[in-house]
Design an enzyme around this catalytic site. Sequence first.
Site, PDB file in Angstrom:
ATOM      1  N   ASP A 119      26.477  31.204 -12.053  1.00 38.83           N
ATOM      2  CA  ASP A 119      25.779  30.125 -11.335  1.00 38.83           C
ATOM      3  C   ASP A 119      26.706  29.597 -10.246  1.00 38.83           C
ATOM      4  O   ASP A 119      27.541  30.344  -9.703  1.00 38.83           O
ATOM      5  CB  ASP A 119      25.302  29.039 -12.324  1.00 38.83           C
ATOM      6  CG  ASP A 119      24.075  28.295 -11.815  1.00 38.83           C
ATOM      7  OD1 ASP A 119      24.240  27.329 -11.054  1.00 38.83           O
ATOM      8  OD2 ASP A 119      22.932  28.687 -12.146  1.00 38.83           O
ATOM      9  N   ASP A 120      26.584  28.345  -9.905  1.00 39.11           N
ATOM     10  CA  ASP A 120      27.340  27.752  -8.794  1.00 39.11           C
ATOM     11  C   ASP A 120      28.859  27.804  -9.066  1.00 39.11           C
ATOM     12  O   ASP A 120      29.289  28.017 -10.201  1.00 39.11           O
ATOM     13  CB  ASP A 120      26.892  26.288  -8.633  1.00 39.11           C
ATOM     14  CG  ASP A 120      27.077  25.778  -7.211  1.00 39.11           C
ATOM     15  OD1 ASP A 120      27.798  26.419  -6.427  1.00 39.11           O
ATOM     16  OD2 ASP A 120      26.499  24.721  -6.894  1.00 39.11           O
TER      17      ASP A 120
ATOM     18  N   LYS B 275      19.828  34.156  -8.017  1.00 42.02           N
ATOM     19  CA  LYS B 275      19.180  32.839  -8.106  1.00 42.02           C
ATOM     20  C   LYS B 275      19.467  32.140  -6.794  1.00 42.02           C
ATOM     21  O   LYS B 275      20.635  31.908  -6.461  1.00 42.02           O
ATOM     22  CB  LYS B 275      19.763  32.053  -9.282  1.00 42.02           C
ATOM     23  CG  LYS B 275      19.383  30.564  -9.319  1.00 42.02           C
ATOM     24  CD  LYS B 275      19.956  29.902 -10.575  1.00 42.02           C
ATOM     25  CE  LYS B 275      19.829  28.399 -10.569  1.00 42.02           C
ATOM     26  NZ  LYS B 275      20.401  27.780 -11.805  1.00 42.02           N
TER      27      LYS B 275
ATOM     28  N   ASP C  33      19.183  28.873  -4.893  1.00 43.88           N
ATOM     29  CA  ASP C  33      18.957  27.438  -5.036  1.00 43.88           C
ATOM     30  C   ASP C  33      18.510  26.852  -3.694  1.00 43.88           C
ATOM     31  O   ASP C  33      18.524  27.557  -2.670  1.00 43.88           O
ATOM     32  CB  ASP C  33      20.253  26.780  -5.539  1.00 43.88           C
ATOM     33  CG  ASP C  33      19.966  25.616  -6.454  1.00 43.88           C
ATOM     34  OD1 ASP C  33      18.860  25.078  -6.400  1.00 43.88           O
ATOM     35  OD2 ASP C  33      20.874  25.226  -7.226  1.00 43.88           O
TER      36      ASP C  33
ATOM     37  N   SER D 264      14.364  28.801  -6.436  1.00 41.71           N
ATOM     38  CA  SER D 264      14.305  27.390  -6.850  1.00 41.71           C
ATOM     39  C   SER D 264      13.374  26.573  -5.955  1.00 41.71           C
ATOM     40  O   SER D 264      13.236  25.369  -6.138  1.00 41.71           O
ATOM     41  CB  SER D 264      15.707  26.784  -6.843  1.00 41.71           C
ATOM     42  OG  SER D 264      16.540  27.473  -7.738  1.00 41.71           O
TER      43      SER D 264
ATOM     44  N   ARG E  62      12.038  28.314 -10.495  1.00 38.19           N
ATOM     45  CA  ARG E  62      12.227  27.022 -11.161  1.00 38.19           C
ATOM     46  C   ARG E  62      11.205  26.051 -10.585  1.00 38.19           C
ATOM     47  O   ARG E  62      11.131  25.877  -9.383  1.00 38.19           O
ATOM     48  CB  ARG E  62      13.646  26.518 -10.886  1.00 38.19           C
ATOM     49  CG  ARG E  62      14.733  27.188 -11.743  1.00 38.19           C
ATOM     50  CD  ARG E  62      14.776  26.591 -13.148  1.00 38.19           C
ATOM     51  NE  ARG E  62      14.805  25.138 -13.054  1.00 38.19           N
ATOM     52  CZ  ARG E  62      15.892  24.441 -12.739  1.00 38.19           C
ATOM     53  NH1 ARG E  62      17.038  25.028 -12.562  1.00 38.19           N
ATOM     54  NH2 ARG E  62      15.839  23.119 -12.648  1.00 38.19           N
TER      55      ARG E  62
ATOM     56  N   ASP F 228      16.283  20.080 -13.681  1.00 40.82           N
ATOM     57  CA  ASP F 228      17.306  20.790 -14.456  1.00 40.82           C
ATOM     58  C   ASP F 228      17.261  20.362 -15.922  1.00 40.82           C
ATOM     59  O   ASP F 228      17.142  19.168 -16.217  1.00 40.82           O
ATOM     60  CB  ASP F 228      18.708  20.422 -13.949  1.00 40.82           C
ATOM     61  CG  ASP F 228      18.996  21.020 -12.587  1.00 40.82           C
ATOM     62  OD1 ASP F 228      18.116  21.682 -12.008  1.00 40.82           O
ATOM     63  OD2 ASP F 228      20.130  20.808 -12.115  1.00 40.82           O
TER      64      ASP F 228
END
Length: 343
Positions: A77-78, A154, A156, A188, A213, A217
Amino acid sequence: MKCVVFLLLPHAFSLALENGLMRTPPMGWLAWERFRCNIDCKTDPHNCISERLFMEMADHLAMDGWRELGYEYVNIDDCWMAKNRDMMGHLIPDPERFPRGIKALADYVHSRGLKLGIYGDLGTHTCAGYPGTTLNRIEQDALTFAQWGVDMLKLDGCYSSADEQAQGYPKMSKALNATGRPIAYSCSWPAYRGGLPPEVNYTLLANICNLWRNFDDIQDSWESVLSIVEWFSKNQGVLQPAAGPGHWNDPDMLIIGNFGLSLEQSKSQMALWTIMAAPLFMSTDLRIISESAKEILQNKLMIKINQDPLGIQGRRILQSEDRHAISLHSLPRTAQFYRGHCL
Ligand code: GLA
């Protein structure tokens, strides 16, 4: 037994992203909820966002029976990036925490029969402040990910406008396809636009993304799980028809194995995500997971239902405060959900 007949509705024929991926909800592991943006490898080498963490999770996915059950993605992830792009404008990983680079990590993950997912952000910066993918960088970043051998992105949506998102999400879909490497695409976008029509166009999303998404969160608490389930159920008229093979609603990660859920609440999250045809991305420490949490996440019946090839998302059919009014078993106390053909 009472049977319900499903009519084939037109949405079932809408084109999915042309990568043929994720015909059933994807399963795997994602770093964010458990490990967040911990970049302190000096004092916390065991838990910081580094190649070591992803290699160790890959080892456990391969060794402890997860992979055989379908948990195949190891997703970054980030906070994996260096604070700046290189001289040529390429994204690069933090050189101290990923000294061998993402290509080597992808090779390692592949050698264990698994797939590697990565994180980017359509905008000037990622949500945690790392370099973002602005509209003019989309093709370049898609190519970088493909050259590294990444299997999922992913994307975002922090630090971009509605207009930029409307251009950028379809553009990245095309750019990923154009690399020639099958890369699953998690958008997202809807989560940044309130998750509902008219701002969100689920027909378009199903054409360009493998999953998306929709909402807030997840946090490590039952309240958070309940608020997600409530939002998805309240809006199921819109959301439920949008899901199907190749394109899924994503209520966010499974937090089973962490600190916020009791055993019964953990079973409930698993059952609810199963019924919602949700992607099953665990975010927990597989190195120290308890036997009871592992048993829930490895429940073969749940996985089989979640992975039903028809890919019909379940619906909430009854909500009640009165537990005695409810005769079906093994489902949460206040609500009954339904998925499949027969009641
Ligand atoms: C957003 C996303 C989360 C996570 C963080 C990372 O909040 O919704 O899932 O990726 O950013 O900064």
